[in-house]
Design a protein around this motif. Structure first.
Motif, short mmCIF file in Angstrom:
data_model
loop_
_atom_site.label_atom_id
_atom_site.label_comp_id
_atom_site.label_asym_id
_atom_site.label_seq_id
_atom_site.Cartn_x
_atom_site.Cartn_y
_atom_site.Cartn_z
N ILE A 44 0.84 -1.21 0.00
CA ILE A 44 0.00 0.00 0.00
C ILE A 44 0.86 1.25 0.00
CG2 ILE A 44 -1.65 1.31 1.40
CD1 ILE A 44 -2.83 -1.37 2.31
N ALA A 45 1.95 1.24 0.79
CA ALA A 45 2.81 2.42 0.86
C ALA A 45 3.47 2.71 -0.48
CB ALA A 45 3.85 2.23 1.95
N LYS A 72 -11.32 -2.66 3.86
CA LYS A 72 -11.35 -1.39 4.58
C LYS A 72 -10.09 -0.57 4.30
CE LYS A 72 -12.54 -1.61 8.94
NZ LYS A 72 -12.67 -2.08 10.33
N ALA A 73 -8.93 -1.26 4.26
CA ALA A 73 -7.68 -0.56 4.03
C ALA A 73 -7.66 0.12 2.66
CB ALA A 73 -6.50 -1.51 4.16
N LEU A 74 -8.24 -0.54 1.66
CA LEU A 74 -8.22 0.01 0.30
C LEU A 74 -9.25 1.12 0.10
CD1 LEU A 74 -7.75 -3.22 -1.86
CD2 LEU A 74 -6.02 -1.64 -1.00
N ASN A 75 -10.33 1.11 0.87
CA ASN A 75 -11.42 2.07 0.65
C ASN A 75 -11.53 3.13 1.73
OD1 ASN A 75 -12.49 1.13 -1.80
ND2 ASN A 75 -13.58 -0.52 -0.76
N CYS A 76 -10.65 3.09 2.75
CA CYS A 76 -10.72 4.08 3.82
C CYS A 76 -10.41 5.48 3.27
CB CYS A 76 -9.72 3.72 4.93
SG CYS A 76 -9.67 4.89 6.29
N GLY A 83 -8.43 10.97 3.06
CA GLY A 83 -7.37 9.97 3.13
C GLY A 83 -7.38 9.01 1.95
N GLY A 84 -6.27 8.27 1.82
CA GLY A 84 -6.13 7.27 0.77
C GLY A 84 -5.96 5.89 1.37
N PRO A 85 -5.63 4.90 0.53
CA PRO A 85 -5.41 3.54 1.05
C PRO A 85 -4.36 3.55 2.16
CG PRO A 85 -5.51 3.52 -1.34
CD PRO A 85 -5.48 4.96 -0.94
N THR A 86 -4.62 2.81 3.21
CA THR A 86 -3.72 2.78 4.37
C THR A 86 -3.80 1.43 5.05
OG1 THR A 86 -3.31 3.74 6.55
CG2 THR A 86 -5.56 3.81 5.76
#
Length: 555
Positions: A44-45, A72-76, A83-86
């Protein structure tokens, strides 16, 4: 005026089991999967996200939970919506809350066990052409993906290899070997690890603290070991243990209660059973097994307990046994056995129990099979292992097993009488109370070997009384045999004997009785597992009795 303090009313909502209540909501709460979390975080980073992920592992290690966390990480979008993916989703934005509650329109969960056909996959293929409604990515979570039919997998291949940029596939399966290689090659695969008992112990202890429930440490260790690496299985057992806890004792979870709940044999009883096996006390072993069975312990659980104890003793020999659930007395007992027992008998005990476990598990009457297994283990405890037996076979020194003697017929001379005759000098034998075995020994000791061989091999006694011997006439005995034997007895005892041939029921000769006993012993020895293994390894080997060789060498 201030309202009086009143206790909060109990929650009226439905009870949620611990496995659902404490489902991981962040990657930090996902225990035991650090390597996967690190890989996902770096992807992701660096904005190097795969278009398809495959999570595999045993039941209850977090495959579906991981898929939802990735969604959740991709759509947060973060608390501020910018914000973006995290790898650390906020959990408060609308996409995070909607995915957690299972109501996000762009995150579609599908159970492949109930949607196995090509028509179900065709719906996915048609839908991926359309962009996400409100999320950054449209995500398809397919659980138990190995249940899809072959045609369904083939229909999905092209879309899986080149999906639109706004689509991600997340697959979960417990049987990755059933997923076609063509699908595996198009996915980024994560093998989720079994959770170690140490991690489960810490996790369950934390949950119990949050729930305000006390538990003994050995009880938590028992649950952690019974979970077999599965968090969900362990939480289900923990739920049951909480319900099983004695309310009179304040609801505290005890080790004994958990052991009874899981149907585990009491450690002390299993240790006593192991002691009787090692001591060769078959009667006590059967009595203990029956007592445990009467208390509701299944025979297969007793076998597993013996296997666990054998495994613990073996590991203790190499200083690799560390079970926090054990009491100090159990540790000392295992350490004592580890010093006294060698690796060979422990390995033999393990193999016998392992084979017996399957037999007891499949048996119509498990208690009977358990009793026979205990007798087999006790009997085989004194047997040499295959390696030792192979060396004995090579050197020609095959031991004779101490098998029970067959029932003696009327007047039959036993091996004990022969042993007495061998031990006593001929001059000390009373002339009026000789047995055939003693007569044979008298002839041997006086140097009359030819006559001794005839008595041993061919003399079938009809009547034997003080001073008189009547035998059955056989061609191997010459016409002068009665006179020769009478003279030899007169010289050895100083008394005259009437030796003559007669008619009637005759007993077998010493040689015939010895041959029958040897044949019976050999038949039973050949049925022993270690002997079968040795004869299979050395087809030209044979079983021999040194006593037979001694008699054959006599003139």
């Amino acid at each position: 005026m201030e309202a009086p303090d009143t206790p909060a009313p109990p929650s009226s909502g439905p009870y949620r089991v611990l496995a659902r209540k404490y489902r991981p909501q962040t990657f930090a709460e996902l225990i035991g999967q650090d390597a996967m979390v690190r890989t996902l975080g770096n992807s992701i980073a660096r904005d190097r996200l795969a278009h398809a992920f495959l999570m595999t592992g045993v039941r209850g290690v977090g495959k579906t939970s991981t898929a939802r966390l990735i969604a959740k990480a991709l759509n947060c979008i973060g608390p501020d919506g910018q914000g973006g993916p995290t790898i650390d989703p906020c959990g408060v934005c609308e996409p995070c809350r909607a995915i957690t509650e299972g109501r996000h329109i762009d995150v579609i969960e599908m159970d492949a066990a109930s949607n196995t056909g090509v028509d179900d996959v065709r719906e996915i293929i048609e839908a991926v052409r359309y962009a996400a409604v409100s999320a950054r990515y449209k995500i398809y979570i397919i659980d138990e993906v190995h249940m899809l039919s072959r045609n369904a997998f083939n229909a999905l291949l092209k879309t899986l290899e080149e999906p639109p940029p706004h689509v991600k596939f997340l697959f979960a399966t417990t049987e990755v070997n059933k997923v076609p290689v063509t699908v595996l090659s198009r996915c980024q695969r994560f093998d989720l690890r079994r959770i170690t008992p140490d991690m489960l112990f810490s996790h369950f202890s934390s949950i119990l603290q949050k729930e305000g429930i006390e538990a003994e440490a050995p009880a938590i260790w028992l649950i952690a070991n019974a979970a077999e690496g599965s968090v969900r299985d362990g939480l289900s057992i923990l739920d049951q243990a909480i319900a099983h806890a004695d309310l009179d004792g304040g609801g505290k979870i005890g080790a004994d209660q958990v052991r009874v709940m899981l149907g585990l044999s009491d450690r002390t009883s299993i240790a006593q059973l192991m002691t009787t096996i090692l001591d060769g006390d078959s009667a006590a072993a059967i009595d203990l097994a029956r007592a445990q069975y009467a208390l509701g312990i299944e025979p297969v659980a007793m076998v597993r307990g013996l296997m666990d104890l054998t495994h613990a003793v073996t590991l203790a020999k190499v200083s690799r046994h560390d079970d926090p659930a054990l009491a100090e007395a159990d540790r000392e007992r295992i350490g004592d056995w580890a010093q006294k027992l060698g690796f060979a008998p422990l390995n033999r005990l393990w193999q016998l129990l392992l084979k017996g476990h399957d037999e007891v598990l499949r048996a119509n009457n498990p208690l009977e099979h358990l009793e026979m297994l205990l007798l087999r283990v006790i009997y085989a405890a004194s047997m040499p292992d295959p390696g030792e037996l192979a060396k004995l076979l090579e050197s020609g020194r095959v031991p004779t097993m101490p098998l029970a003697a067959p029932p003696a017929s009327a007047g039959q001379e036993t091996a004990a009488a022969a042993a007495v005759a061998e031990a006593a000098p001929a001059t000390e034998l009373p002339a009026t109370s000789l047995t055939i075995a003693q007569i044979h020994q008298l002839l041997e000791s006086s140097g009359n070997h030819r006559l001794a061989v005839q008595v041993h091999d061919h003399l079938r006694v009809i009547e034997l009384e003080p001073g008189q011997l009547v035998f059955a006439a056989v061609p191997a005995l010459s016409a002068t045999f009665p006179r020769d034997l009478g003279d030899a007895l007169l010289a050895a005892t100083g008394s005259r004997w009437n030796v003559r041939a007669g008619e009637g029921d005759a007993r077998p000769s010493l040689g015939e009785m010895r041959a029958a006993t040897a044949a019976d012993n050999e038949a039973r020895i050949r049925e022993l597992p270690v002997v079968k293994a040795a004869l299979a390894a050395f087809p030209d080997a044979s079983l021999e009795d040194p006593a037979d060789n001694r008699h054959k060498s006599n003139p």
